[in-house]
Design an enzyme around this catalytic site. Structure first.
Site, PDB file in Angstrom:
ATOM      1  N   ASN A   7      45.946  45.229  40.564  1.00  0.00           N
ATOM      2  CA  ASN A   7      46.124  46.541  39.911  1.00  0.00           C
ATOM      3  C   ASN A   7      45.440  46.655  38.548  1.00  0.00           C
ATOM      4  O   ASN A   7      45.247  47.759  38.056  1.00  0.00           O
ATOM      5  CB  ASN A   7      47.607  46.924  39.825  1.00  0.00           C
ATOM      6  CG  ASN A   7      48.403  45.996  38.955  1.00  0.00           C
ATOM      7  OD1 ASN A   7      47.996  44.862  38.710  1.00  0.00           O
ATOM      8  ND2 ASN A   7      49.541  46.455  38.471  1.00  0.00           N
ATOM      9  N   TYR A   8      45.109  45.517  37.931  1.00  0.00           N
ATOM     10  CA  TYR A   8      44.303  45.515  36.702  1.00  0.00           C
ATOM     11  C   TYR A   8      43.303  44.359  36.798  1.00  0.00           C
ATOM     12  O   TYR A   8      43.381  43.409  36.022  1.00  0.00           O
ATOM     13  CB  TYR A   8      45.185  45.292  35.469  1.00  0.00           C
ATOM     14  CG  TYR A   8      45.938  46.495  34.972  1.00  0.00           C
ATOM     15  CD1 TYR A   8      45.314  47.447  34.154  1.00  0.00           C
ATOM     16  CD2 TYR A   8      47.290  46.671  35.259  1.00  0.00           C
ATOM     17  CE1 TYR A   8      46.023  48.541  33.673  1.00  0.00           C
ATOM     18  CE2 TYR A   8      48.000  47.759  34.781  1.00  0.00           C
ATOM     19  CZ  TYR A   8      47.351  48.689  33.985  1.00  0.00           C
ATOM     20  OH  TYR A   8      48.050  49.775  33.491  1.00  0.00           O
TER      21      TYR A   8
ATOM     22  N   ASP B 182      45.603  27.454  46.893  1.00  0.00           N
ATOM     23  CA  ASP B 182      46.349  26.241  46.522  1.00  0.00           C
ATOM     24  C   ASP B 182      45.423  25.191  45.938  1.00  0.00           C
ATOM     25  O   ASP B 182      45.791  24.457  45.023  1.00  0.00           O
ATOM     26  CB  ASP B 182      47.040  25.638  47.759  1.00  0.00           C
ATOM     27  CG  ASP B 182      48.357  26.343  48.048  1.00  0.00           C
ATOM     28  OD1 ASP B 182      48.744  27.228  47.258  1.00  0.00           O
ATOM     29  OD2 ASP B 182      48.993  26.006  49.072  1.00  0.00           O
TER      30      ASP B 182
ATOM     31  N   LYS C 139      39.675  33.377  39.217  1.00  0.00           N
ATOM     32  CA  LYS C 139      39.776  33.706  40.648  1.00  0.00           C
ATOM     33  C   LYS C 139      40.271  35.145  40.713  1.00  0.00           C
ATOM     34  O   LYS C 139      41.467  35.406  40.550  1.00  0.00           O
ATOM     35  CB  LYS C 139      40.746  32.744  41.348  1.00  0.00           C
ATOM     36  CG  LYS C 139      41.242  33.212  42.721  1.00  0.00           C
ATOM     37  CD  LYS C 139      40.155  33.267  43.775  1.00  0.00           C
ATOM     38  CE  LYS C 139      40.678  33.725  45.125  1.00  0.00           C
ATOM     39  NZ  LYS C 139      40.948  35.173  45.205  1.00  0.00           N
TER      40      LYS C 139
ATOM     41  N   GLU D 184      53.268  36.475  34.902  1.00  0.00           N
ATOM     42  CA  GLU D 184      53.953  37.766  34.903  1.00  0.00           C
ATOM     43  C   GLU D 184      54.005  38.218  36.354  1.00  0.00           C
ATOM     44  O   GLU D 184      52.979  38.387  37.005  1.00  0.00           O
ATOM     45  CB  GLU D 184      53.184  38.767  34.046  1.00  0.00           C
ATOM     46  CG  GLU D 184      54.033  39.975  33.702  1.00  0.00           C
ATOM     47  CD  GLU D 184      53.412  41.244  34.184  1.00  0.00           C
ATOM     48  OE1 GLU D 184      54.067  41.914  35.020  1.00  0.00           O
ATOM     49  OE2 GLU D 184      52.296  41.573  33.775  1.00  0.00           O
TER      50      GLU D 184
ATOM     51  N   GLY E  12      52.515  38.745  42.187  1.00  0.00           N
ATOM     52  CA  GLY E  12      53.841  38.833  42.790  1.00  0.00           C
ATOM     53  C   GLY E  12      54.469  37.470  43.003  1.00  0.00           C
ATOM     54  O   GLY E  12      54.271  36.535  42.217  1.00  0.00           O
TER      55      GLY E  12
ATOM     56  N   CYS F 209      53.384  46.770  37.198  1.00  0.00           N
ATOM     57  CA  CYS F 209      54.600  45.963  37.048  1.00  0.00           C
ATOM     58  C   CYS F 209      55.609  46.716  36.207  1.00  0.00           C
ATOM     59  O   CYS F 209      56.804  46.585  36.402  1.00  0.00           O
ATOM     60  CB  CYS F 209      54.306  44.646  36.352  1.00  0.00           C
ATOM     61  SG  CYS F 209      52.775  43.904  36.827  1.00  0.00           S
ATOM     62  N   THR F 210      55.106  47.506  35.250  1.00  0.00           N
ATOM     63  CA  THR F 210      55.998  48.163  34.301  1.00  0.00           C
ATOM     64  C   THR F 210      56.298  49.616  34.659  1.00  0.00           C
ATOM     65  O   THR F 210      56.723  50.373  33.793  1.00  0.00           O
ATOM     66  CB  THR F 210      55.364  48.126  32.900  1.00  0.00           C
ATOM     67  OG1 THR F 210      54.020  48.586  33.049  1.00  0.00           O
ATOM     68  CG2 THR F 210      55.371  46.747  32.294  1.00  0.00           C
TER      69      THR F 210
HETATM   70  O1  G3P Z   1      51.086  45.831  36.247  1.00  0.00           O
HETATM   71  C1  G3P Z   1      50.623  45.062  35.218  1.00  0.00           C
HETATM   72  C2  G3P Z   1      51.386  45.200  33.942  1.00  0.00           C
HETATM   73  O2  G3P Z   1      50.919  44.277  33.023  1.00  0.00           O
HETATM   74  C3  G3P Z   1      51.482  46.620  33.411  1.00  0.00           C
HETATM   75  O3  G3P Z   1      50.590  46.994  32.433  1.00  0.00           O
HETATM   76  O4  G3P Z   1      49.671  48.565  30.763  1.00  0.00           O
HETATM   77  O5  G3P Z   1      50.511  49.429  32.942  1.00  0.00           O
HETATM   78  O6  G3P Z   1      52.113  48.573  31.243  1.00  0.00           O
HETATM   79  P1  G3P Z   1      50.722  48.477  31.812  1.00  0.00           P
END
Ligand code: G3P
Length: 475
Positions: free
Chosen positions: A158-159, A219, A181, A253, A235, A283-284
């Site tokens: 996603n980033y 791995d 990677k 994270e 994840g 994630c946030t």
């Molecule tokens: O999903 C990755 C996480 O680090 C969120 O980043 O900038 O969307 O809060 P942001």
């Protein structure tokens, strides 16, 4: 085969000896958009060997020179923003404007990292022995920060650019070398980003970008004896990595189930805007709303009205809601929605899906027996749980296996807000805003299954160094 993007090692763009490639499927068209090299374990070994040698030289390069190269890379990233953003649109269906923002934010992050690095790495400590009982003033201790060696960086889809440079820049400024990677989806954007570091003139072998199948080299990379630190965002895989990795520092994270607790005295308009702004594949994102019963109807109405205005469609049109990254992600989200339906959640919109595109969906009256109350959809589906006390909200959050962030919305006194913050088992508590990682120099960390260690520019630089001391024993 000219259609397959080359990987980067030893300062050169190379074809893999495997003769195989990995296809990157465009989430919108669901057709192969790009192909990248399927690197072999041999090629990983070679990159690790070169990274080790290059790091020895790099750690002797003056700090200001390392910073200078990073500033060059930052400027190049911004120059190439359109090309990199286009890959983000095609590979992960990131809305066009957000894709450009990701690249610009990455350039800013690299520059800030260079500036912060010259400050904090240019300082050490001086200690004298007589402050500890029983000692005379006979020992002087000098401390410095030394690099760890080879850093393995694994960013998420996603980033793929921003969460790669948030690992690369601190690693390099601190005198480490780096093996990247990239995620399969996002790999071409990452290769273009790495090209900016190549053009900036970093020494050969200091940075490698190894593409390929996780099942073949995943791995092998994370358990490689040449790795001195792993920085991973993603994840559950992170939990598996932490169990297999050697005795190396880990920075991880791993997602969350960030809640927005809305109290009776919240500014409902602000809350509704925050909830809508922070949706989807991050994630946030706000992943559950815990609303006090007395304001829940009003809040749901306002969010519903905003959902109706969201544009849904392809990332090229800069729509608010774009396809999720893969068909299996869409299927997973659908599974959560169907479970909530079966167990009696109130659907504020009709559930609609075409391919990987899922229309935004607000689910009211969600109960703790529904999967969506606990699991992370990573898509545009938002559950609302009605609570009758703030304690109930805190309890729900703390019962989660995640502990990334929580947002508390209340116009009450700061004492009340701080008391709630104190009770939350999350890495960050946002008062009157939505969960967010940035600004990128703020510490960013998850508790429990949300992660290990802390990120943010300063913390990442420190995490990628070790303290070394020299003690001068006076005669
Ligand atoms: O999903 C990755 C996480 O680090 C969120 O980043 O900038 O969307 O809060 P942001």
């Amino acid at each position: 085969d000219g259609d397959v993007f080359k990987y980067y090692a030893d300062g050169e763009w190379k074809k893999s000896s495997s003769g195989k490639s990995v296809a990157i499927v465009n989430p919108t068209t669901r057709k192969t958009q790009y192909k990248v090299q399927a690197c072999t374990q041999e090629e990983v070994n070679k990159a690790m060997e070169i990274a080790k040698a290059a790091q020895k030289q790099w750690s002797k390069t003056p700090l200001w020179k390392r910073a200078e190269l990073l500033h060059k890379a930052a400027a190049l990233l911004k120059e190439h923003k359109a090309l990199i953003a286009e890959c983000l649109v095609k590979e992960i269906a990131k809305p066009a404007k957000d894709a450009v923002t990701e690249v610009v934010r990455s350039g800013d992050l690299v520059s800030y990292c260079a500036e912060e690095g010259v400050r904090i790495l240019g300082e050490g400590k001086f200690l004298v022995s007589d402050s500890f009982p029983g000692n005379e003033r006979t020992k002087y201790c000098l401390t410095s920060k030394i690099p760890l060696g080879v850093i393995l960086a694994i960013p998420p889809f996603n980033y793929p650019v921003n969460l790669a440079v948030s690992k690369i820049a601190p690693a390099l400024i601190a005198g480490n070398s780096l093996v990247l990677k990239p995620p399969t989806q996002g790999a071409v954007a990452a290769l273009h980003m790495v090209h900016c570091f190549h053009l900036a003139g970093f020494p050969k072998g200091l940075i490698s970008c190894i593409t390929g199948k996780g099942s073949e080299i995943g791995d092998f990379l994370t358990m490689h004896p040449g790795v001195n630190c792993i920085s991973f965002t993603g994840g559950d895989t992170g939990i598996a990595i932490s169990k297999k990795a050697g005795m190396v520092p880990l920075q991880m994270e791993l997602g969350g189930k960030d809640a927005c607790i809305v109290l009776e005295d919240a500014d409902i308009d602000l809350v509704a805007a925050n909830i809508i702004k922070r949706s989807g594949q991050r994630c946030t994102a706000v992943k559950v709303v815990l609303a006090m019963e007395s304001i829940a109807d009003a809040l749901v109405e306002k969010v519903k009205a905003k959902v109706a205005k969201l544009t849904v469609g392809p990332p090229e049109d800069d729509c608010d809601i774009t396809p999720v990254v893969t068909e299996s992600s869409a299927n997973f989200i659908e599974g959560l929605v169907m479970d909530a339906k079966k167990k009696g959640a109130t659907f504020c919109q009709e559930y609609k899906r075409e391919g990987n595109l899922i229309w935004p969906l607000l689910l009211d009256n969600v109960r703790p027996n529904m999967r969506i109350a606990w699991e992370e959809p990573f898509g545009p589906v938002l559950p609302v749980i009605r609570i009758s006390s703030v304690e109930e909200g805190i309890h729900h959050c703390n019962a989660s296996n995640f502990g990334l962030q929580v947002a508390v919305s209340s116009q009450g006194t700061s004492t009340k807000q701080l008391l709630i913050s104190d009770a939350m088992e999350t890495g960050t508590v946002q008062i009157n805003s939505a969960p967010a990682r940035g600004p990128d120099h703020f510490p960013f960390q998850g508790l429990k299954d949300s992660g290990i260690g802390s990120q943010g520019i300063t913390n990442s630089i420190n995490m990628m160094t070790k303290v070394k001391t020299t003690v001068i024993n006076l005669p």
